[in-house]
Design a protein around this motif. Structure first.
Motif, short mmCIF file in Angstrom:
data_model
loop_
_atom_site.label_atom_id
_atom_site.label_comp_id
_atom_site.label_asym_id
_atom_site.label_seq_id
_atom_site.Cartn_x
_atom_site.Cartn_y
_atom_site.Cartn_z
N ARG A 1 0.24 1.35 -11.76
CA ARG A 1 -0.62 1.30 -10.49
C ARG A 1 -1.75 0.25 -10.53
NH1 ARG A 1 -5.20 1.10 -7.11
NH2 ARG A 1 -4.67 2.81 -5.48
N THR B 1 -7.97 -1.85 -10.53
CA THR B 1 -6.99 -2.71 -9.69
C THR B 1 -7.61 -3.75 -9.19
OG1 THR B 1 -5.79 -0.46 -9.20
CG2 THR B 1 -5.45 -2.28 -7.67
N SER C 1 3.55 1.79 -1.54
CA SER C 1 4.00 1.86 -2.86
C SER C 1 2.86 2.34 -3.85
CB SER C 1 4.36 0.40 -3.50
OG SER C 1 4.27 0.52 -4.96
N LEU C 2 1.64 2.08 -3.52
CA LEU C 2 0.48 2.54 -4.17
C LEU C 2 0.45 4.19 -3.87
CD1 LEU C 2 -2.45 -0.35 -3.90
CD2 LEU C 2 -0.90 0.29 -5.66
N ARG D 1 1.00 -1.27 -0.03
CA ARG D 1 -0.04 0.13 0.19
C ARG D 1 0.86 1.26 0.05
NH1 ARG D 1 -4.65 -2.17 4.05
NH2 ARG D 1 -6.37 -2.89 2.32
N GLN E 1 2.80 6.12 -5.88
CA GLN E 1 2.27 6.08 -7.15
C GLN E 1 1.40 6.93 -7.47
OE1 GLN E 1 2.07 2.07 -9.36
NE2 GLN E 1 2.82 1.23 -7.41
N GLU E 2 0.49 7.42 -6.49
CA GLU E 2 -0.37 8.59 -6.65
C GLU E 2 0.34 9.68 -6.93
OE1 GLU E 2 -2.08 8.55 -2.79
OE2 GLU E 2 -3.11 6.75 -2.89
N TYR F 1 -10.11 7.81 -9.81
CA TYR F 1 -9.78 6.83 -8.96
C TYR F 1 -10.98 6.02 -8.64
CZ TYR F 1 -4.66 6.97 -7.82
OH TYR F 1 -3.38 6.80 -8.05
N VAL G 1 -8.10 6.53 0.05
CA VAL G 1 -7.47 6.76 -1.10
C VAL G 1 -8.07 8.19 -2.03
CG1 VAL G 1 -6.59 5.88 -3.43
CG2 VAL G 1 -6.75 4.48 -1.21
N VAL H 1 -0.99 -6.85 -4.59
CA VAL H 1 -1.99 -6.62 -3.69
C VAL H 1 -2.67 -7.96 -3.55
CG1 VAL H 1 -3.87 -5.43 -2.72
CG2 VAL H 1 -2.28 -4.25 -4.45
N TYR I 1 -0.57 -3.29 -10.33
CA TYR I 1 0.08 -3.60 -8.98
C TYR I 1 -0.81 -4.33 -8.21
CZ TYR I 1 4.11 -2.41 -6.06
OH TYR I 1 5.15 -2.46 -5.26
N GLU J 1 6.65 -5.55 -12.60
CA GLU J 1 5.83 -4.36 -12.24
C GLU J 1 5.25 -3.64 -13.66
OE1 GLU J 1 7.38 -1.81 -9.22
OE2 GLU J 1 7.97 -3.75 -8.27
#
Ligand SMILES: C=C(O[C@@H]1C=C(C(=O)O)C=C[C@H]1O)C(=O)O
Length: 351
Positions: A249, A338, A113-114, A111, A117-118, A330, A293, A256, A252, A175
């Motif tokens: 993203r 995702t 990393s997510l 998370r 990435q935002e 999102y 998020v 997860v 990914y 990735e």
């Protein structure tokens, strides 16, 4: 005299360093500097240096003095002779790539990393919003490039960039996913030992066609101005950055899903065996996390996309990309896609 093989090692000067945060790593990189050596510098010159914020300034200044002494030519008539010196410098950084986190593959690290990435996604959108829509860049009959008939300028740039980056090893990384994966050339660079945390079935999942369609046909018109300024190549290049950031993203989701499966295999196995997509979707969904998020990316769009000036702040409420569009991106696409990747991955997890 310093010779080419010498290394100036910058080392920590005390042991009282604050503990690293969970998303920070500690390492060294080697910078190659060209210096003009002083004959008085002896081969054992090792500079003490500390990059963390608790640097003891006296040691730091002494180090700099020593360092500049090394750089200073000893005699006016001395012929300037550049010598390459490797400087090993300690550094700390927030890791975006999972691979830097090999040792800690947890839901929290994934998370993190997510979250990082935002930032990339919001900045890419801001860059793309510099240009108007520039619709000729997406029109397949606008260009006719030998070998690329039927491709728009954006497709042409994406295909050519992917071909180049494939030779440089980009798609060796689990990735990364190409938008035009057929017939990509092999990597020409030495292979890196990426952590193999995913089930091999992950390789068969690539939803970039959906991401392309969403980006070009639905998202773009929401955040760029109408019109045409002729900057088609730059526009296409910005599109590529956005597409790659979104693709990374969304895919990914594989990581997860893997970490969620490892944390609770008994919860997931029955739904996987029954190929029950709805049950899987329910198991992997965390509504509270999604709401966090959504709010965070909206805020990032406000913070990163505001006008910055030194006078009275009269730019409040003016953003380079509408924060509500980022929140919508999102909610309507990034998180659902995702989760789709997660479901697809889990369905193959026991193969
Ligand atoms: C990615 C995750 O899975 C789901 C998807 C989310 C997302 O795409 O941001 C957030 C929460 C979950 O519903 C997660 O649990 O972190």
């Amino acid at each position: 005299m310093i010779n080419k093989s010498q290394v100036l090692t910058f080392v920590p000067t005390n042991n009282q360093q604050p503990p690293l945060k969970s998303n920070q790593k500690h390492g060294f990189h080697v910078k190659n500097l060209d210096v003009t050596p002083s004959p008085s510098s002896d081969s054992s010159s090792i500079l003490m240096y500390k990059t963390r914020h608790n640097t003891p300034y006296t040691r730091y200044s002494l180090s700099l003095l020593l360092f500049f002494r090394l750089l200073k030519p000893h005699h006016k008539t001395q012929q300037k002779k550049n010598i390459s010196v490797n400087v090993k410098e300690e550094f700390f950084f927030n890791t975006e790539s999972l691979d830097m986190k090999k040792a800690e593959f947890t839901l929290d690290s994934v998370r993190d990393s997510l979250i990082r990435q935002e930032d990339t996604i919001v900045f890419c959108l801001i860059e793309r919003a510099k240009y108007p829509l520039n619709s000729p860049a997406y029109n397949q009959s606008y260009v006719s490039i030998p070998g690329f008939s039927g491709s728009s300028l954006v497709e042409y740039i994406v295909k050519q960039t992917e071909t180049l980056q494939a030779t440089a090893g980009r798609y060796e990384n689990p990735e990364e996913h190409a938008f035009f994966p057929d017939n990509l050339p092999r990597s020409l660079v030495p292979s890196y030992n990426y952590s193999q945390v995913l089930h091999t079935a992950a390789n068969s999942i690539n939803i970039n066609k959906m991401i392309w369609d969403m980006y070009c046909n639905q998202l773009l018109p929401l955040f760029v101005a109408e019109g045409n300024d002729g900057n088609y190549a730059s526009t296409a290049s910005s599109d590529l950055d956005c597409l790659q950031a979104l693709s990374r993203r969304i895919h990914y989701g594989k990581f997860v899903a893997e970490v969620k499966f490892r944390d609770a295999p008994r919860d997931y196995e029955p739904a996987i065996r029954a190929k029950d997509r709805d049950a899987l979707m329910k198991l992997l969904t965390f509504e509270k996390v999604e709401e966090t998020v959504r709010r965070r990316v909206e805020k990032k769009a406000m913070v990163f996309g505001q006008e910055v000036n030194l006078d009275n702040d009269n730019s409040k409420g003016k953003y380079k990309v509408d924060p509500s569009v980022v929140s919508r991106l999102y909610v309507e696409w990034v998180m659902p896609l995702t989760k789709l990747v997660q479901v697809e991955y889990l369905l193959r997890r026991l193969d």
